[in-house]
Design a protein around this motif. Structure first.
Motif, PDB file in Angstrom:
ATOM      1  N   TYR A  80       0.855  -1.186   0.000  1.00 43.52           N
ATOM      2  CA  TYR A  80       0.000   0.000   0.000  1.00 43.52           C
ATOM      3  C   TYR A  80       0.885   1.228   0.000  1.00 43.52           C
ATOM      4  O   TYR A  80       2.028   1.189   0.450  1.00 43.52           O
ATOM      5  CB  TYR A  80      -0.990   0.013   1.174  1.00 43.52           C
ATOM      6  CG  TYR A  80      -0.437   0.432   2.510  1.00 43.52           C
ATOM      7  CD1 TYR A  80      -0.407   1.774   2.870  1.00 43.52           C
ATOM      8  CD2 TYR A  80       0.029  -0.499   3.420  1.00 43.52           C
ATOM      9  CE1 TYR A  80       0.088   2.178   4.104  1.00 43.52           C
ATOM     10  CE2 TYR A  80       0.518  -0.113   4.655  1.00 43.52           C
ATOM     11  CZ  TYR A  80       0.551   1.220   4.992  1.00 43.52           C
ATOM     12  OH  TYR A  80       1.040   1.624   6.206  1.00 43.52           O
ATOM     13  N   PRO A  84       1.784   7.515   6.169  1.00 46.23           N
ATOM     14  CA  PRO A  84       1.828   7.195   7.596  1.00 46.23           C
ATOM     15  C   PRO A  84       2.570   8.278   8.381  1.00 46.23           C
ATOM     16  O   PRO A  84       3.636   8.727   7.972  1.00 46.23           O
ATOM     17  CB  PRO A  84       2.567   5.858   7.642  1.00 46.23           C
ATOM     18  CG  PRO A  84       3.335   5.785   6.365  1.00 46.23           C
ATOM     19  CD  PRO A  84       2.544   6.566   5.363  1.00 46.23           C
ATOM     20  N   TYR A 110       2.972  -2.318   8.641  1.00 48.99           N
ATOM     21  CA  TYR A 110       3.022  -1.182   9.543  1.00 48.99           C
ATOM     22  C   TYR A 110       2.097  -0.099   9.030  1.00 48.99           C
ATOM     23  O   TYR A 110       1.996   0.125   7.831  1.00 48.99           O
ATOM     24  CB  TYR A 110       4.451  -0.624   9.677  1.00 48.99           C
ATOM     25  CG  TYR A 110       5.328  -1.594  10.388  1.00 48.99           C
ATOM     26  CD1 TYR A 110       5.352  -1.641  11.769  1.00 48.99           C
ATOM     27  CD2 TYR A 110       6.077  -2.516   9.680  1.00 48.99           C
ATOM     28  CE1 TYR A 110       6.126  -2.560  12.440  1.00 48.99           C
ATOM     29  CE2 TYR A 110       6.858  -3.439  10.329  1.00 48.99           C
ATOM     30  CZ  TYR A 110       6.884  -3.462  11.720  1.00 48.99           C
ATOM     31  OH  TYR A 110       7.633  -4.386  12.374  1.00 48.99           O
ATOM     32  N   ALA A 111       1.423   0.561   9.950  1.00 50.46           N
ATOM     33  CA  ALA A 111       0.557   1.679   9.604  1.00 50.46           C
ATOM     34  C   ALA A 111       0.480   2.590  10.826  1.00 50.46           C
ATOM     35  O   ALA A 111       0.577   2.132  11.961  1.00 50.46           O
ATOM     36  CB  ALA A 111      -0.837   1.192   9.221  1.00 50.46           C
ATOM     37  N   SER A 115      -2.280   6.561   7.429  1.00 46.01           N
ATOM     38  CA  SER A 115      -2.309   5.406   6.520  1.00 46.01           C
ATOM     39  C   SER A 115      -3.733   5.064   6.102  1.00 46.01           C
ATOM     40  O   SER A 115      -3.945   4.453   5.051  1.00 46.01           O
ATOM     41  CB  SER A 115      -1.697   4.173   7.202  1.00 46.01           C
ATOM     42  OG  SER A 115      -0.358   4.391   7.547  1.00 46.01           O
ATOM     43  N   SER A 116      -4.702   5.426   6.919  1.00 49.09           N
ATOM     44  CA  SER A 116      -6.099   5.087   6.627  1.00 49.09           C
ATOM     45  C   SER A 116      -6.510   5.570   5.250  1.00 49.09           C
ATOM     46  O   SER A 116      -6.200   6.689   4.852  1.00 49.09           O
ATOM     47  CB  SER A 116      -7.030   5.707   7.664  1.00 49.09           C
ATOM     48  OG  SER A 116      -6.823   5.143   8.919  1.00 49.09           O
ATOM     49  N   SER A 118      -5.574   4.209   2.449  1.00 53.04           N
ATOM     50  CA  SER A 118      -4.616   3.790   1.424  1.00 53.04           C
ATOM     51  C   SER A 118      -5.120   2.544   0.722  1.00 53.04           C
ATOM     52  O   SER A 118      -5.593   1.608   1.365  1.00 53.04           O
ATOM     53  CB  SER A 118      -3.251   3.491   2.054  1.00 53.04           C
ATOM     54  OG  SER A 118      -2.721   4.631   2.675  1.00 53.04           O
ATOM     55  N   VAL A 131      -6.748   0.330   3.757  1.00 50.09           N
ATOM     56  CA  VAL A 131      -6.339   0.331   5.162  1.00 50.09           C
ATOM     57  C   VAL A 131      -7.389   1.112   5.941  1.00 50.09           C
ATOM     58  O   VAL A 131      -7.717   2.252   5.582  1.00 50.09           O
ATOM     59  CB  VAL A 131      -4.955   1.002   5.342  1.00 50.09           C
ATOM     60  CG1 VAL A 131      -4.621   1.166   6.819  1.00 50.09           C
ATOM     61  CG2 VAL A 131      -3.877   0.209   4.628  1.00 50.09           C
ATOM     62  N   GLU A 147       0.792  -1.362  16.032  1.00 50.96           N
ATOM     63  CA  GLU A 147       0.941  -0.743  14.715  1.00 50.96           C
ATOM     64  C   GLU A 147       1.436  -1.695  13.637  1.00 50.96           C
ATOM     65  O   GLU A 147       1.448  -1.360  12.469  1.00 50.96           O
ATOM     66  CB  GLU A 147       1.834   0.497  14.773  1.00 50.96           C
ATOM     67  CG  GLU A 147       3.277   0.208  15.092  1.00 50.96           C
ATOM     68  CD  GLU A 147       3.596   0.190  16.577  1.00 50.96           C
ATOM     69  OE1 GLU A 147       4.681  -0.279  16.918  1.00 50.96           O
ATOM     70  OE2 GLU A 147       2.782   0.625  17.386  1.00 50.96           O
ATOM     71  N   VAL A 150      -2.335  -4.526  10.787  1.00 44.57           N
ATOM     72  CA  VAL A 150      -3.138  -3.578  10.039  1.00 44.57           C
ATOM     73  C   VAL A 150      -4.452  -4.237   9.638  1.00 44.57           C
ATOM     74  O   VAL A 150      -4.468  -5.390   9.206  1.00 44.57           O
ATOM     75  CB  VAL A 150      -2.366  -3.100   8.791  1.00 44.57           C
ATOM     76  CG1 VAL A 150      -3.181  -2.119   7.974  1.00 44.57           C
ATOM     77  CG2 VAL A 150      -1.029  -2.486   9.202  1.00 44.57           C
TER      78      VAL A 150
END
Length: 167
Positions: A80, A84, A110-111, A115-116, A118, A131, A147, A150
């Protein structure tokens, strides 16, 4: 017509308060909100044609029904690109590690905040979801953000009929 799929929890207000920007920092205004589903946590926005991004056809990147089991196999690699912690765009990889009872995908990656929304893609470029969150767990010290776990809303839970008219 051009659309963006993102998270509902990132929509703060109406379309007049929303812009979409690309990797080259071109700003594209939101024309209207086609659909917002706060329970499932996604929104579909109609935008003008982006100046520096090549739009993709939904029909070309959304997996067909028979492709889902193979694409969503455990340990399949995903990618993605997002922002972030307000840094980016960054492209991050991960692997599918499980599924929730309501079909959300768990990914070891990792996020962070930013990141939301994506888009999440398979190794062969199929759009498998967006995400929506990082996992939060309860520990002896209180609430802890995980974190590296995800949560992804799978693309097959998005009501594409809102833009395709059922075609």
């Amino acid at each position: 017509e051009y659309y963006v799929v993102t998270v509902a929890h990132g929509m703060l207000g109406d379309c007049s308060n929303t812009i979409v920007w690309t990797a080259q920092k071109w700003l594209t205004p939101c024309r209207d909100i086609v659909l917002i589903d706060r329970e499932t946590d996604y929104a579909i926005l109609r935008i003008d044609k982006p100046l520096d991004a090549e739009p993709v056809s939904v029909g070309q990147v959304i997996p067909r029904d028979r492709q889902w089991p193979k694409l969503l196999s455990l340990q399949n690699k995903i990618f993605y690109t997002g922002f972030p912690n307000s840094i980016g765009p960054l492209t991050i990889s991960g692997r599918i590690i499980g599924f929730s009872e309501n079909d959300y995908i768990f990914v070891h990656s990792y996020a962070w905040s930013g990141s939301s929304g994506s888009g999440v893609f398979s190794a062969d470029g199929k759009f498998i979801g967006i995400v929506i969150a990082v996992d939060v767990g309860q520990t002896v010290y209180g609430v802890d953000v995980l974190e590296d776990m995800v949560v992804v809303l799978p693309a097959n839970l998005i009501l594409w009929d809102a833009i395709t008219g059922g075609q």
